[in-house]
Scaffold this motif. Structure first.
Motif, mmCIF file in Angstrom:
data_model
loop_
_atom_site.group_PDB
_atom_site.id
_atom_site.type_symbol
_atom_site.label_atom_id
_atom_site.label_comp_id
_atom_site.label_asym_id
_atom_site.label_seq_id
_atom_site.Cartn_x
_atom_site.Cartn_y
_atom_site.Cartn_z
ATOM 1 N N ARG B 338 0.826 -1.201 0.000
ATOM 2 C CA ARG B 338 0.000 0.000 0.000
ATOM 3 C C ARG B 338 0.868 1.261 0.000
ATOM 4 O O ARG B 338 0.640 2.183 -0.765
ATOM 5 N N TYR B 339 1.855 1.251 0.885
ATOM 6 C CA TYR B 339 2.773 2.392 0.949
ATOM 7 C C TYR B 339 3.431 2.618 -0.412
ATOM 8 O O TYR B 339 3.498 3.738 -0.916
ATOM 9 N N ALA B 340 3.938 1.514 -0.992
ATOM 10 C CA ALA B 340 4.690 1.642 -2.237
ATOM 11 C C ALA B 340 3.799 2.160 -3.358
ATOM 12 O O ALA B 340 4.238 2.931 -4.208
ATOM 13 N N LEU B 341 2.535 1.731 -3.332
ATOM 14 C CA LEU B 341 1.607 2.174 -4.357
ATOM 15 C C LEU B 341 1.391 3.686 -4.262
ATOM 16 O O LEU B 341 1.477 4.408 -5.259
ATOM 17 N N VAL B 342 1.123 4.143 -3.045
ATOM 18 C CA VAL B 342 0.912 5.580 -2.845
ATOM 19 C C VAL B 342 2.189 6.336 -3.196
ATOM 20 O O VAL B 342 2.154 7.367 -3.878
ATOM 21 N N ALA B 343 3.328 5.805 -2.758
ATOM 22 C CA ALA B 343 4.605 6.455 -3.046
ATOM 23 C C ALA B 343 4.819 6.552 -4.550
ATOM 24 O O ALA B 343 5.324 7.564 -5.052
ATOM 25 N N THR B 344 4.441 5.500 -5.270
ATOM 26 C CA THR B 344 4.616 5.493 -6.712
ATOM 27 C C THR B 344 3.786 6.599 -7.356
ATOM 28 O O THR B 344 4.262 7.321 -8.234
#
Lengths: 364, 537
Positions: B338-344
């Motif tokens: 989830r974090y990585a998706l938002v960060a992306t």
């Protein structure tokens, strides 16, 4: 393409500090749960070596209605520093595990809200180091000493070491494992023990000799005791090779407890001339979300129930008058008559410098 | 332009400046004298020396081992080449924590070599160097190999016809053409190893620390903020210098080389020498890249009761972690994703806007901005994470308890990758198309949607994949700001490694394997949509 645009809008909002993100379905997950259970949970932030019986924690819930969540935050030093760095917005309500070696760092940084625990009157006077401010509550004491693996020394027909001086003798070359004084409270305690024994200008020479004699430094007590020390159950499993470790005077009884079948005699012994007296404290964190729960938990930490449960879980001694030690402790524990001590003010003044010198001398 | 500048101002410059200020200011005045005090300390001198030395040696070793690989990939056609290219690139998108764990499984206590021959090489320099070569092999193969494949072999042949020996022809013709690419790759490798954190943290033991690890140590363990601030500034200066050099070599690389289509230059290996070279490269890849990853997977399956998924099952319970986490370690997978998706998403928006701004304008100011965007790659991530903690805690930006902090920190590292990937493609879009569309009455937004977007869509996907993988593996900043009740995968792995006992070790291996698979999958997807093969990475 539509979704890309929606995501872009969401991200722009996020970048502007709006923490709702419709586009990713992440949603805001603040630690406040919506069903109001939050006030019924009290979070104890502790170092990695904290342990308590489930039954005892359940008893606390029955008495007060609060459920304890235990959050292990790393080695003693790092766990404390993390709380200092995030002061005012803590990860939990109560912090356990700041000891007399690091106490001044916590107090100078105003980490705790003063609170006088109910039952503090039952606590031995000699461990109440902050009676003026009541910022911290003493919970346990322990003597940090070198432990030895009896079997090894019997096999080698070698007398186990008894004092600091013995540890530098060629007979004990490459046998000792100690914890990093930067991170681990037993590590720092052992260092202070040597400072007390050899004085401000002698301890560095002592460590030079210790280093020449092949002392090994690892980061945590857990690693030293359960992985590198050949006398512990964990060490035996990991085929550890060092028969000397810095641990506690109360560690041997625990080895008896966990051995199957229980031996008549503890497999490990204590070098009583290498001890430093440690006192561990707990305190209510500044900015705790659940102050009432935190206070109740502090009361509980100095209650008889918890105090009598502690020794077999954390290998430490109770501080409350009349708390009974388990038979195992009285049978197998070492009694330390003269532990080394360093005055709290002296620790406060010199600690960081000592750690720095020790580090350059021994680790780097 | 405004959005990326604001983003960098708030989430990068401000936290870093705050940290440095906190360390260097006392009673309201700057104490520049602290620089001298700190830098003259012997232990700090040792750290500086070790950081530079290991980065130089890692870079040299990587070049030595990877250049033959670059040649083989550029010039030979052999079965399984595409797959092998992907395999070689996997390490680069792997989180450093996974690399550290894999080498620990190979060289550490109870590792493969320990079991076979009783060799333990963790906490040695060799372990660090091996892990660095593993990690950066792809950088050299991709950067140098990409160019090598496009060099016209006829130039070298012409030299041979004119009487130069094989070696002389290579030395006089090919090497000068490759020089800038080699230099650029070398500088990238030097930058990554100079700022190495996760690998040194896991493999270095207490005795070895790079600047980045030392900054962490001074902050988290010793609470010595002045020293940490000075070291941050030193690292900042060093990274700035490396990046400036890198920008200069990249510009030189754009000199007129006669490039041809790679398809014209590859052929099947001929003769014993070439087959031996190919075999050697394959052997290197096998030993250096597949072996550590294989051992990691093997260890994660080697449970207490023989081979099986015991450790993976343990990841589902909180109890097995003994209170290290408030949630089952496996939950870290969802948090991380989830974090990585938002960060992306954040990285794409910020990086995309920045790249667009950079294509529209030219000049010194823009070049400076370009370099600024690269800085987060090398500025101490630890400092950024720590800066977040102490700056983003007051309204209007009271984000300290908010989950958004983690993706924000991750996005900072993702942005440079996005810019690097998008910029060449955006620059290649013919401006007249845009003008034509505008003349025909399209609004700027519509121009972008109808003209630019279709052309850059693939680049966006590639950039997204990189940003995603980098975010997933970010460790230096997240180690400070990820809360134990919401850990990310790398942080969870590091915590498990720090605890004794088989169960924790096994769980760390299992979680690393999960992380490796997630990263590898996102990379393989990338490989499928990659367009031009001469990318920077």
């Amino acid at each position: 393409m539509r979704t890309t645009k929606k995501m872009a809008v969401g991200a722009a909002a996020a970048a502007l500090g709006v923490s709702t993100l419709a586009a990713c379905g992440g949603g805001s997950e603040d630690s406040t749960s919506s069903d109001g259970t939050k006030s019924k949970t009290v979070t104890l932030v502790a170092h990695d070596s904290f342990a308590a019986s489930d039954s005892v924690l359940k008893e606390f819930t029955e008495q007060t209605g609060y459920t304890v969540k235990v959050l292990k935050s790393g080695e003693a030093g790092e766990a404390l520093n993390k709380e200092i760095l995030t002061k005012g917005s803590p990860q939990g309500d109560v912090f356990f595990g700041v000891d007399n070696t690091l106490l001044s760092r916590a107090l100078d940084n105003g980490l705790f809200t003063p609170y006088e625990a109910k039952g503090l009157g039952q606590v031995r006077a000699d461990v109440r180091l902050d009676d003026a401010g009541h910022r911290v509550t003493p919970v346990d004491t322990g003597d940090i000493c070198v432990n030895y693996d009896k079997a090894y020394f019997t096999d080698k027909k070698l007398a186990p070491p008894e004092s600091f001086a013995d540890l530098t003798k060629p007979a004990y070359k490459d046998l000792l494992v100690v914890e990093n004084a930067e991170q681990s409270s037993p590590g720092l305690g052992f260092l202070l023990g040597t400072v007390a024994a050899y004085g401000d200008d002698g301890w560095q020479d002592y460590w030079k000799k210790l280093k020449a004699n092949g002392v090994e430094v690892v980061d945590s007590w857990e690693q030293a005791y359960n992985e590198e020390f050949s006398g512990s159950a964990g060490g035996k499993k990991a085929k550890a090779e060092r028969p000397l470790v810095v641990s506690y005077a109360s560690s041997p009884p625990v080895e008896v407890l966990y051995a199957e079948p229980q031996p008549k005699e503890a497999p490990t012994g204590v070098a009583t001339g290498t001890c430093f007296r440690q006192i561990e404290f707990a305190g209510l964190l500044q900015g705790a979300k659940n102050e009432a729960g935190g206070k109740a938990l502090l009361d509980f930490l100095v209650s008889k129930t918890f105090q009598e449960d502690m020794p077999l879980n954390m290998f430490v001694n109770p501080v409350v008058d009349g708390a009974k030690l388990p038979a195992l402790f009285t049978d197998h524990g070492a009694v330390v008559d003269k532990p080394q001590t360093v005055a709290p003010e002296k620790i406060a003044k010199n600690r960081d410098e000592w750690i720095q010198s020790w580090s350059s001398l021994v680790v780097k | 332009m405004a959005v990326p500048v604001a983003f960098f101002g708030v989430f990068f410059a401000y936290p870093v400046a705050a940290i440095v200020g906190r360390g260097l200011k006392a009673d309201g005045s700057w104490r520049w004298g602290r620089f001298g005090d700190v830098l003259s300390r012997p232990d700090i001198g040792q750290v500086l020396w070790f950081t530079t030395w290991q980065a130089a040696v890692s870079t040299a070793l990587t070049l030595l081992i990877a250049l033959p690989g670059a040649y083989v990939f550029a010039r030979f056609e052999f079965p399984g080449k595409q797959l092998l290219r992907a395999v070689v690139t996997v390490p680069f998108v792997l989180p450093t924590v996974v690399v550290g764990t894999a080498f620990l499984a190979l060289l550490g206590r109870g590792g493969l070599l320990d079991e076979l021959w009783g060799i333990r090489a963790d906490t040695t320099v060799w372990a660090i160097l091996a892990a660095h070569v593993f990690f950066n092999y792809a950088v050299v193969v991709r950067t140098v190999g990409g160019l090598w494949a496009q060099l016209d072999p006829r130039q070298e042949e012409a030299a041979r016809v004119l009487g130069a020996g094989r070696l002389a022809a290579w030395w006089r013709v090919t090497l000068p053409a490759l020089g800038p690419a080699v230099a650029a790759a070398a500088l990238m490798v030097f930058l990554f190893t100079f700022t190495s954190f996760g690998i040194v943290q896991i493999l270095g033991g207490p005795a070895y620390s790079t600047l980045e690890v030392e900054i962490y140590r001074q902050t988290a363990r010793l609470l010595d903020l002045p020293t940490a601030a000075v070291l941050t500034m030193v690292q900042f200066a060093a990274v700035g210098a490396i990046l400036a050099l890198h920008a200069w070599t990249v510009r030189r690389r754009e000199t007129a080389l006669k490039l041809v289509d790679p398809a014209q230059t590859v052929r099947r290996p001929r003769g014993v020498g070439q087959w031996a070279l190919l075999a050697g490269v394959l052997g290197t890849v096998l030993l250096l890249i597949l072996l550590p990853l294989g051992v990691l997977i093997e260890r994660s399956l080697d449970g207490p009761a023989g081979y099986g998924f015991d450790y993976y099952r343990a990841l589902r319970s909180v109890e097995a972690s003994g209170g290290t986490f408030l949630v089952p370690p496996l939950e870290a997978v969802w948090y991380s994703l989830r974090y990585a998706l938002v960060a992306t998403v954040i990285a794409l928006v910020v990086g995309g806007l920045a790249a667009a701004a950079l294509t529209r304008r030219a000049g010194r100011f823009v070049r400076g901005f370009d370099a600024l965007l690269m800085l987060p790659l090398g500025v101490s991530a630890v400092t950024v994470g720590f800066g977040f903690l102490i700056t983003l805690d007051k309204p209007p930006l009271d984000l300290r308890a908010s989950w958004i902090l983690v993706p924000l920190a991750q996005a900072l590292v993702g942005v440079p990758f996005v810019v690097r990937t998008m910029l060449p493609v955006l620059r290649a879009v013919d401006g007249r198309l845009r003008e034509a569309a505008a003349v025909l009455g399209a609004s700027p937004l519509r121009v972008w949607r109808e003209v630019d977007l279709p052309m850059v869509r693939r680049a966006v996907l590639v950039a997204a994949g990189f940003a995603f993988a980098v975010s997933l593996g970010e460790f230096g900043a997240t180690v400070f700001i990820a809360r134990p009740d919401r850990p990310t995968l790398p942080v969870a792995v590091a915590r498990l490694l720090g605890r004794p006992g088989d169960l924790n070790y096994g769980q760390a291996m299992a979680l690393s394997t999960v992380l490796m698979v997630v990263c590898a999958v996102s990379l393989l997807v990338l490989e499928r949509i990659r367009t031009d093969r001469s990318g920077e990475f």
